[in-house]
Design an enzyme around this catalytic site. Sequence first.
Site, PDB file in Angstrom:
ATOM      1  N   ARG A  63       7.845   7.718  13.456  1.00  0.00           N
ATOM      2  CA  ARG A  63       8.868   7.651  14.653  1.00  0.00           C
ATOM      3  C   ARG A  63      10.301   7.549  14.004  1.00  0.00           C
ATOM      4  O   ARG A  63      10.499   6.607  13.048  1.00  0.00           O
ATOM      5  CB  ARG A  63       8.921   6.415  15.407  1.00  0.00           C
ATOM      6  CG  ARG A  63       9.913   6.240  16.276  1.00  0.00           C
ATOM      7  CD  ARG A  63       9.576   5.166  17.673  1.00  0.00           C
ATOM      8  NE  ARG A  63       8.585   5.778  18.565  1.00  0.00           N
ATOM      9  CZ  ARG A  63       8.606   5.414  19.790  1.00  0.00           C
ATOM     10  NH1 ARG A  63       9.195   4.153  19.884  1.00  0.00           N
ATOM     11  NH2 ARG A  63       7.804   6.021  20.656  1.00  0.00           N
TER      12      ARG A  63
ATOM     13  N   HIS B   3       8.671  14.451  21.670  1.00  0.00           N
ATOM     14  CA  HIS B   3       7.700  13.177  21.736  1.00  0.00           C
ATOM     15  C   HIS B   3       6.291  13.638  22.102  1.00  0.00           C
ATOM     16  O   HIS B   3       5.476  13.426  23.116  1.00  0.00           O
ATOM     17  CB  HIS B   3       8.167  12.269  22.736  1.00  0.00           C
ATOM     18  CG  HIS B   3       7.458  10.725  22.860  1.00  0.00           C
ATOM     19  ND1 HIS B   3       6.587  10.419  21.846  1.00  0.00           N
ATOM     20  CD2 HIS B   3       7.710   9.402  23.727  1.00  0.00           C
ATOM     21  CE1 HIS B   3       6.230   9.132  22.063  1.00  0.00           C
ATOM     22  NE2 HIS B   3       6.912   8.706  22.869  1.00  0.00           N
TER      23      HIS B   3
ATOM     24  N   CYS C 293       7.227   7.387  30.623  1.00  0.00           N
ATOM     25  CA  CYS C 293       6.575   7.065  29.307  1.00  0.00           C
ATOM     26  C   CYS C 293       6.741   5.536  29.106  1.00  0.00           C
ATOM     27  O   CYS C 293       6.167   5.020  28.388  1.00  0.00           O
ATOM     28  CB  CYS C 293       7.320   7.967  28.355  1.00  0.00           C
ATOM     29  SG  CYS C 293       9.167   7.615  27.954  1.00  0.00           S
TER      30      CYS C 293
ATOM     31  N   ASP D 128      12.922   9.117  32.654  1.00  0.00           N
ATOM     32  CA  ASP D 128      13.039   8.556  31.409  1.00  0.00           C
ATOM     33  C   ASP D 128      14.209   7.816  31.395  1.00  0.00           C
ATOM     34  O   ASP D 128      15.010   8.060  32.278  1.00  0.00           O
ATOM     35  CB  ASP D 128      13.284   9.612  30.177  1.00  0.00           C
ATOM     36  CG  ASP D 128      12.958   8.926  28.825  1.00  0.00           C
ATOM     37  OD1 ASP D 128      12.618   7.809  28.616  1.00  0.00           O
ATOM     38  OD2 ASP D 128      13.110   9.678  27.805  1.00  0.00           O
TER      39      ASP D 128
ATOM     40  N   ARG E 187      -2.390   6.439  26.183  1.00  0.00           N
ATOM     41  CA  ARG E 187      -2.036   6.741  24.771  1.00  0.00           C
ATOM     42  C   ARG E 187      -3.039   6.377  23.624  1.00  0.00           C
ATOM     43  O   ARG E 187      -3.248   7.126  22.798  1.00  0.00           O
ATOM     44  CB  ARG E 187      -0.701   5.773  24.506  1.00  0.00           C
ATOM     45  CG  ARG E 187       0.631   6.094  25.074  1.00  0.00           C
ATOM     46  CD  ARG E 187       1.448   7.371  24.959  1.00  0.00           C
ATOM     47  NE  ARG E 187       1.688   7.390  23.403  1.00  0.00           N
ATOM     48  CZ  ARG E 187       2.808   7.074  23.039  1.00  0.00           C
ATOM     49  NH1 ARG E 187       3.538   6.427  23.791  1.00  0.00           N
ATOM     50  NH2 ARG E 187       2.946   7.130  21.534  1.00  0.00           N
TER      51      ARG E 187
END
Length: 309
Positions: free
Chosen positions: A105, A132, A262, A222, A290
Amino acid sequence: MTAPKHFLQFNDFTREEFEYLFERASWIKGKFKRYEPYHPLFDRTLVMIFEKASTRTRLSFEAGMFQLGGAAIYLNTRDSQLGRGEPVEDAAQVMSRMSDVVMIRTFEQSIIERFAANSRVPVINGLTNEYHPCQILTDIYTWIERRGSIAGKTVTWIGDTNNMCNTWLQAAELLDFKVNVSSPKGYEVEPAKANLKKGSAHFEQFADPMEAARGADIITTDVWTSMGFEAENEARMRDFADFQVDAEMMRVADKGALFMHCLPAHRGEEVTAEVIDGPHSVVWEEAENRLHAQKALLEYLVCGRIDSK
Ligand code: CP
Ligand code: NVA
Protein backbone atom coordinates in the site's frame (compact mmCIF):
# COMPACT_ATOMS: atom_id res chain seq x y z
CA MET A 1 13.28 -17.42 -14.19
CA THR A 2 9.90 -16.57 -15.73
CA ALA A 3 8.44 -13.19 -14.72
CA PRO A 4 5.90 -13.55 -11.90
CA LYS A 5 2.28 -12.54 -12.35
CA HIS A 6 1.33 -9.35 -10.51
CA PHE A 7 -1.99 -7.69 -9.57
CA LEU A 8 -1.02 -4.01 -9.76
CA GLN A 9 -4.24 -2.79 -11.36
CA PHE A 10 -7.54 -4.40 -12.34
CA ASN A 11 -6.45 -4.49 -15.98
CA ASP A 12 -3.66 -6.94 -15.16
CA PHE A 13 -6.14 -9.86 -15.18
CA THR A 14 -8.52 -11.08 -17.87
CA ARG A 15 -12.25 -11.58 -17.57
CA GLU A 16 -11.68 -15.37 -17.37
CA GLU A 17 -9.26 -14.91 -14.49
CA PHE A 18 -11.83 -12.83 -12.59
CA GLU A 19 -14.53 -15.40 -13.23
CA TYR A 20 -12.18 -18.05 -11.82
CA LEU A 21 -11.40 -15.88 -8.76
CA PHE A 22 -15.07 -15.19 -7.99
CA GLU A 23 -15.84 -18.94 -8.07
CA ARG A 24 -12.77 -19.76 -6.08
CA ALA A 25 -13.54 -17.12 -3.43
CA SER A 26 -16.95 -18.67 -2.97
CA TRP A 27 -15.46 -22.17 -2.59
CA ILE A 28 -12.80 -20.99 -0.12
CA LYS A 29 -15.38 -18.99 1.85
CA GLY A 30 -17.70 -22.01 2.08
CA LYS A 31 -14.91 -24.24 3.33
CA PHE A 32 -13.85 -21.67 5.91
CA LYS A 33 -17.43 -21.17 7.14
CA ARG A 34 -17.75 -24.95 7.61
CA TYR A 35 -14.55 -24.96 9.71
CA GLU A 36 -12.80 -27.24 7.21
CA PRO A 37 -9.04 -26.62 7.34
CA TYR A 38 -7.51 -25.66 3.99
CA HIS A 39 -3.79 -24.92 3.93
CA PRO A 40 -2.51 -24.62 0.34
CA LEU A 41 -0.03 -21.91 1.44
CA PHE A 42 1.62 -23.96 4.19
CA ASP A 43 5.20 -22.70 4.72
CA ARG A 44 4.64 -19.71 2.38
CA THR A 45 5.15 -16.09 3.47
CA LEU A 46 3.41 -12.86 2.52
CA VAL A 47 5.28 -9.59 3.08
CA MET A 48 2.98 -6.59 3.54
CA ILE A 49 4.40 -3.08 3.13
CA PHE A 50 2.24 -0.21 4.37
CA GLU A 51 3.18 3.37 3.57
CA LYS A 52 -0.36 4.50 4.49
CA ALA A 53 -2.76 3.54 7.29
CA SER A 54 -5.06 0.52 7.04
CA THR A 55 -7.52 -1.54 9.05
CA ARG A 56 -9.28 -3.84 6.57
CA THR A 57 -6.43 -4.45 4.15
CA ARG A 58 -3.96 -5.42 6.84
CA LEU A 59 -6.45 -7.56 8.74
CA SER A 60 -7.78 -9.39 5.71
CA PHE A 61 -4.37 -10.18 4.21
CA GLU A 62 -2.85 -11.17 7.53
CA ALA A 63 -5.78 -13.30 8.68
CA GLY A 64 -6.21 -14.73 5.17
CA MET A 65 -2.60 -15.83 4.88
CA PHE A 66 -2.77 -17.44 8.34
CA GLN A 67 -6.01 -19.28 7.46
CA LEU A 68 -4.41 -20.63 4.27
CA GLY A 69 -1.59 -22.14 6.32
CA GLY A 70 1.05 -19.45 5.71
CA ALA A 71 2.41 -16.43 7.56
CA ALA A 72 2.31 -12.68 6.97
CA ILE A 73 4.94 -10.11 7.92
CA TYR A 74 3.96 -6.46 8.39
CA LEU A 75 6.43 -3.72 7.45
CA ASN A 76 5.88 0.01 7.42
CA THR A 77 7.93 2.95 6.26
CA ARG A 78 8.69 4.13 9.77
CA ASP A 79 10.33 0.93 11.03
CA SER A 80 11.98 -0.38 7.86
CA GLN A 81 14.83 0.93 5.74
CA LEU A 82 12.25 2.04 3.14
CA GLY A 83 11.69 5.15 5.28
CA ARG A 84 15.42 5.88 5.32
CA GLY A 85 15.89 6.01 1.59
CA GLU A 86 16.68 2.39 0.61
CA PRO A 87 15.78 2.24 -3.09
CA VAL A 88 12.53 0.45 -3.86
CA GLU A 89 14.40 -1.68 -6.41
CA ASP A 90 16.83 -2.93 -3.75
CA ALA A 91 14.02 -3.59 -1.28
CA ALA A 92 12.23 -5.65 -3.95
CA GLN A 93 15.32 -7.76 -4.60
CA VAL A 94 15.78 -8.53 -0.91
CA MET A 95 12.15 -8.99 0.15
CA SER A 96 11.27 -11.20 -2.79
CA ARG A 97 14.13 -13.58 -1.94
CA MET A 98 12.63 -14.18 1.50
CA SER A 99 8.94 -14.40 0.65
CA ASP A 100 6.44 -15.90 -1.78
CA VAL A 101 4.16 -12.94 -2.40
CA VAL A 102 4.25 -9.23 -1.53
CA MET A 103 1.41 -6.76 -0.91
CA ILE A 104 2.09 -3.02 -1.01
CA ARG A 105 0.00 0.00 0.00
CA THR A 106 1.74 3.17 -1.14
CA PHE A 107 1.42 6.56 -2.84
CA GLU A 108 2.17 6.75 -6.58
CA GLN A 109 1.48 3.73 -8.78
CA SER A 110 5.00 4.14 -10.18
CA ILE A 111 6.43 3.00 -6.81
CA ILE A 112 4.63 -0.35 -6.91
CA GLU A 113 5.55 -0.77 -10.58
CA ARG A 114 9.23 -0.22 -9.80
CA PHE A 115 8.99 -2.74 -6.97
CA ALA A 116 7.26 -5.31 -9.18
CA ALA A 117 9.81 -4.90 -11.96
CA ASN A 118 12.50 -6.03 -9.50
CA SER A 119 10.54 -8.69 -7.64
CA ARG A 120 10.98 -12.45 -8.06
CA VAL A 121 7.52 -13.07 -6.59
CA PRO A 122 3.99 -11.78 -7.33
CA VAL A 123 3.16 -8.27 -6.11
CA ILE A 124 -0.36 -7.18 -5.10
CA ASN A 125 -1.58 -3.58 -5.03
CA GLY A 126 -3.13 -2.96 -1.60
CA LEU A 127 -4.05 0.62 -2.68
CA THR A 128 -2.16 3.37 -4.46
CA ASN A 129 -3.23 6.94 -5.24
CA GLU A 130 -4.41 5.64 -8.62
CA TYR A 131 -5.98 2.19 -7.99
CA HIS A 132 -7.50 -0.13 -5.38
CA PRO A 133 -7.98 -3.42 -7.28
CA CYS A 134 -8.45 -5.72 -4.24
CA GLN A 135 -11.41 -3.62 -3.12
CA ILE A 136 -13.19 -3.77 -6.49
CA LEU A 137 -12.48 -7.50 -6.80
CA THR A 138 -14.30 -7.80 -3.46
CA ASP A 139 -17.12 -5.40 -4.28
CA ILE A 140 -17.97 -7.27 -7.47
CA TYR A 141 -17.74 -10.59 -5.64
CA THR A 142 -20.20 -9.15 -3.07
CA TRP A 143 -22.59 -8.12 -5.85
CA ILE A 144 -22.36 -11.59 -7.43
CA GLU A 145 -23.11 -13.28 -4.09
CA ARG A 146 -26.24 -11.15 -3.66
CA ARG A 147 -27.48 -10.68 -7.20
CA GLY A 148 -25.53 -12.77 -9.78
CA SER A 149 -23.62 -11.51 -12.81
CA ILE A 150 -22.64 -7.84 -12.99
CA ALA A 151 -22.64 -7.80 -16.83
CA GLY A 152 -25.09 -5.24 -18.20
CA LYS A 153 -25.65 -3.59 -14.79
CA THR A 154 -25.18 0.08 -13.87
CA VAL A 155 -22.91 1.20 -11.05
CA THR A 156 -23.22 4.82 -9.95
CA TRP A 157 -20.08 6.37 -8.57
CA ILE A 158 -20.59 9.58 -6.56
CA GLY A 159 -17.64 11.74 -5.51
CA ASP A 160 -13.89 11.71 -5.93
CA THR A 161 -12.49 10.14 -9.08
CA ASN A 162 -9.24 8.66 -7.80
CA ASN A 163 -8.23 5.10 -6.84
CA MET A 164 -11.67 3.55 -6.25
CA CYS A 165 -13.38 5.21 -9.19
CA ASN A 166 -10.51 4.47 -11.61
CA THR A 167 -10.66 0.81 -10.65
CA TRP A 168 -14.45 0.59 -11.09
CA LEU A 169 -13.92 2.05 -14.58
CA GLN A 170 -11.32 -0.57 -15.50
CA ALA A 171 -13.61 -3.30 -14.16
CA ALA A 172 -16.53 -2.02 -16.24
CA GLU A 173 -14.51 -2.46 -19.42
CA LEU A 174 -13.39 -5.95 -18.51
CA LEU A 175 -16.66 -7.30 -17.09
CA ASP A 176 -18.99 -5.41 -19.38
CA PHE A 177 -21.05 -3.12 -17.18
CA LYS A 178 -21.57 0.65 -17.06
CA VAL A 179 -20.44 3.27 -14.54
CA ASN A 180 -22.33 6.56 -14.13
CA VAL A 181 -19.93 9.01 -12.52
CA SER A 182 -20.98 12.19 -10.80
CA SER A 183 -18.25 14.37 -9.37
CA PRO A 184 -17.84 18.12 -8.80
CA LYS A 185 -16.52 20.37 -11.54
CA GLY A 186 -12.75 20.04 -11.69
CA TYR A 187 -12.80 16.46 -10.33
CA GLU A 188 -14.12 14.70 -13.45
CA VAL A 189 -12.74 11.34 -14.69
CA GLU A 190 -9.55 11.49 -16.72
CA PRO A 191 -9.62 8.34 -18.90
CA ALA A 192 -5.85 8.43 -19.46
CA LYS A 193 -5.20 8.48 -15.69
CA ALA A 194 -7.62 5.60 -15.21
CA ASN A 195 -5.68 3.73 -17.94
CA LEU A 196 -8.86 2.80 -19.81
CA LYS A 197 -8.48 0.71 -22.94
CA LYS A 198 -11.89 1.63 -24.38
CA GLY A 199 -11.95 5.32 -23.41
CA SER A 200 -15.41 6.40 -22.30
CA ALA A 201 -17.33 3.47 -23.83
CA HIS A 202 -18.28 2.07 -20.39
CA PHE A 203 -18.84 5.25 -18.40
CA GLU A 204 -20.81 8.46 -18.49
CA GLN A 205 -20.07 11.64 -16.56
CA PHE A 206 -23.03 13.45 -14.93
CA ALA A 207 -23.00 16.94 -13.39
CA ASP A 208 -26.16 16.07 -11.41
CA PRO A 209 -25.72 13.18 -8.95
CA MET A 210 -29.47 12.44 -8.93
CA GLU A 211 -29.40 11.90 -12.70
CA ALA A 212 -26.42 9.57 -12.30
CA ALA A 213 -28.28 7.54 -9.66
CA ARG A 214 -31.51 7.05 -11.61
CA GLY A 215 -32.19 3.30 -12.08
CA ALA A 216 -28.72 2.25 -10.86
CA ASP A 217 -28.06 -1.25 -9.49
CA ILE A 218 -25.21 -0.18 -7.20
CA ILE A 219 -24.68 3.24 -5.64
CA THR A 220 -21.22 3.69 -4.26
CA THR A 221 -18.99 6.44 -2.95
CA ASP A 222 -15.81 7.07 -0.99
CA VAL A 223 -14.27 9.64 1.34
CA TRP A 224 -13.96 13.18 -0.01
CA THR A 225 -10.33 13.40 1.10
CA SER A 226 -8.17 10.36 0.46
CA MET A 227 -4.99 9.44 2.32
CA GLY A 228 -2.14 11.66 1.21
CA PHE A 229 -4.45 14.54 0.22
CA GLU A 230 -5.18 15.91 3.70
CA ALA A 231 -3.84 19.37 2.74
CA GLU A 232 -6.81 19.74 0.36
CA ASN A 233 -9.38 18.80 3.00
CA GLU A 234 -10.93 22.23 3.54
CA ALA A 235 -11.40 22.91 -0.18
CA ARG A 236 -12.76 19.42 -0.74
CA MET A 237 -15.39 19.78 2.02
CA ARG A 238 -16.74 22.76 0.07
CA ASP A 239 -16.38 21.26 -3.41
CA PHE A 240 -18.06 17.93 -2.59
CA ALA A 241 -20.88 19.29 -0.39
CA ASP A 242 -23.57 18.53 -3.01
CA PHE A 243 -22.26 15.00 -3.67
CA GLN A 244 -23.62 13.14 -0.67
CA VAL A 245 -25.40 9.80 -1.04
CA ASP A 246 -28.72 10.16 0.79
CA ALA A 247 -32.09 8.42 0.99
CA GLU A 248 -33.49 10.52 -1.85
CA MET A 249 -30.73 9.23 -4.11
CA MET A 250 -31.39 5.61 -3.09
CA ARG A 251 -35.09 6.15 -3.91
CA VAL A 252 -34.35 7.02 -7.56
CA ALA A 253 -32.03 4.00 -7.95
CA ASP A 254 -33.36 0.55 -8.81
CA LYS A 255 -35.62 -0.91 -6.10
CA GLY A 256 -33.11 -3.66 -5.37
CA ALA A 257 -30.07 -1.37 -5.52
CA LEU A 258 -27.17 -2.01 -3.14
CA PHE A 259 -25.17 0.69 -1.40
CA MET A 260 -21.43 0.02 -1.21
CA HIS A 261 -18.56 1.84 0.46
CA CYS A 262 -14.99 0.55 0.82
CA LEU A 263 -14.77 2.11 4.33
CA PRO A 264 -13.71 3.94 6.40
CA ALA A 265 -16.78 6.17 5.98
CA HIS A 266 -17.68 9.63 7.21
CA ARG A 267 -21.38 9.75 8.05
CA GLY A 268 -22.74 13.21 7.24
CA GLU A 269 -20.12 13.81 4.54
CA GLU A 270 -20.11 11.44 1.53
CA VAL A 271 -23.05 9.40 2.88
CA THR A 272 -25.83 9.86 5.39
CA ALA A 273 -26.14 7.54 8.40
CA GLU A 274 -29.62 6.61 7.12
CA VAL A 275 -28.14 5.11 3.94
CA ILE A 276 -24.97 3.44 5.24
CA ASP A 277 -26.86 1.95 8.19
CA GLY A 278 -30.01 1.31 6.15
CA PRO A 279 -31.53 -1.63 4.26
CA HIS A 280 -29.69 -1.12 0.94
CA SER A 281 -26.25 -1.10 2.54
CA VAL A 282 -23.94 -4.13 2.25
CA VAL A 283 -20.84 -2.47 3.70
CA TRP A 284 -20.17 -5.09 6.39
CA GLU A 285 -20.41 -7.95 3.90
CA GLU A 286 -18.09 -6.01 1.63
CA ALA A 287 -15.57 -5.63 4.44
CA GLU A 288 -15.76 -9.34 5.35
CA ASN A 289 -15.44 -10.39 1.74
CA ARG A 290 -12.03 -8.73 1.51
CA LEU A 291 -10.87 -11.78 3.45
CA HIS A 292 -12.43 -14.40 1.17
CA ALA A 293 -11.71 -12.71 -2.18
CA GLN A 294 -8.08 -12.03 -1.28
CA LYS A 295 -7.58 -15.61 -0.11
CA ALA A 296 -8.57 -16.66 -3.63
CA LEU A 297 -6.18 -14.07 -5.04
CA LEU A 298 -3.27 -15.20 -2.83
CA GLU A 299 -3.87 -18.84 -3.69
CA TYR A 300 -4.01 -18.04 -7.42
CA LEU A 301 -0.83 -15.96 -7.43
CA VAL A 302 1.18 -18.45 -5.37
CA CYS A 303 -0.23 -21.81 -6.52
CA GLY A 304 -1.84 -21.07 -9.91
CA ARG A 305 -5.24 -22.45 -10.90
CA ILE A 306 -6.76 -25.17 -8.72
CA ASP A 307 -9.94 -26.95 -9.68
CA SER A 308 -12.71 -26.39 -7.15
CA LYS A 309 -13.80 -29.79 -5.84
N1 CP B 1 -11.18 -0.35 2.32
C1 CP B 1 -9.92 -0.37 2.79
O1 CP B 1 -8.96 -0.59 2.03
O2 CP B 1 -9.79 -0.20 4.13
P1 CP B 1 -8.46 0.05 4.96
O3 CP B 1 -7.93 1.41 4.56
O4 CP B 1 -8.88 -0.01 6.39
O5 CP B 1 -7.47 -1.02 4.61
N1 NVA C 1 -9.86 6.62 -1.52
C1 NVA C 1 -9.52 6.23 -0.16
C2 NVA C 1 -9.75 4.76 0.02
C3 NVA C 1 -9.45 4.22 1.40
C4 NVA C 1 -9.62 2.74 1.50
C5 NVA C 1 -8.08 6.59 0.11
O1 NVA C 1 -7.25 6.44 -0.80
O2 NVA C 1 -7.77 7.04 1.21
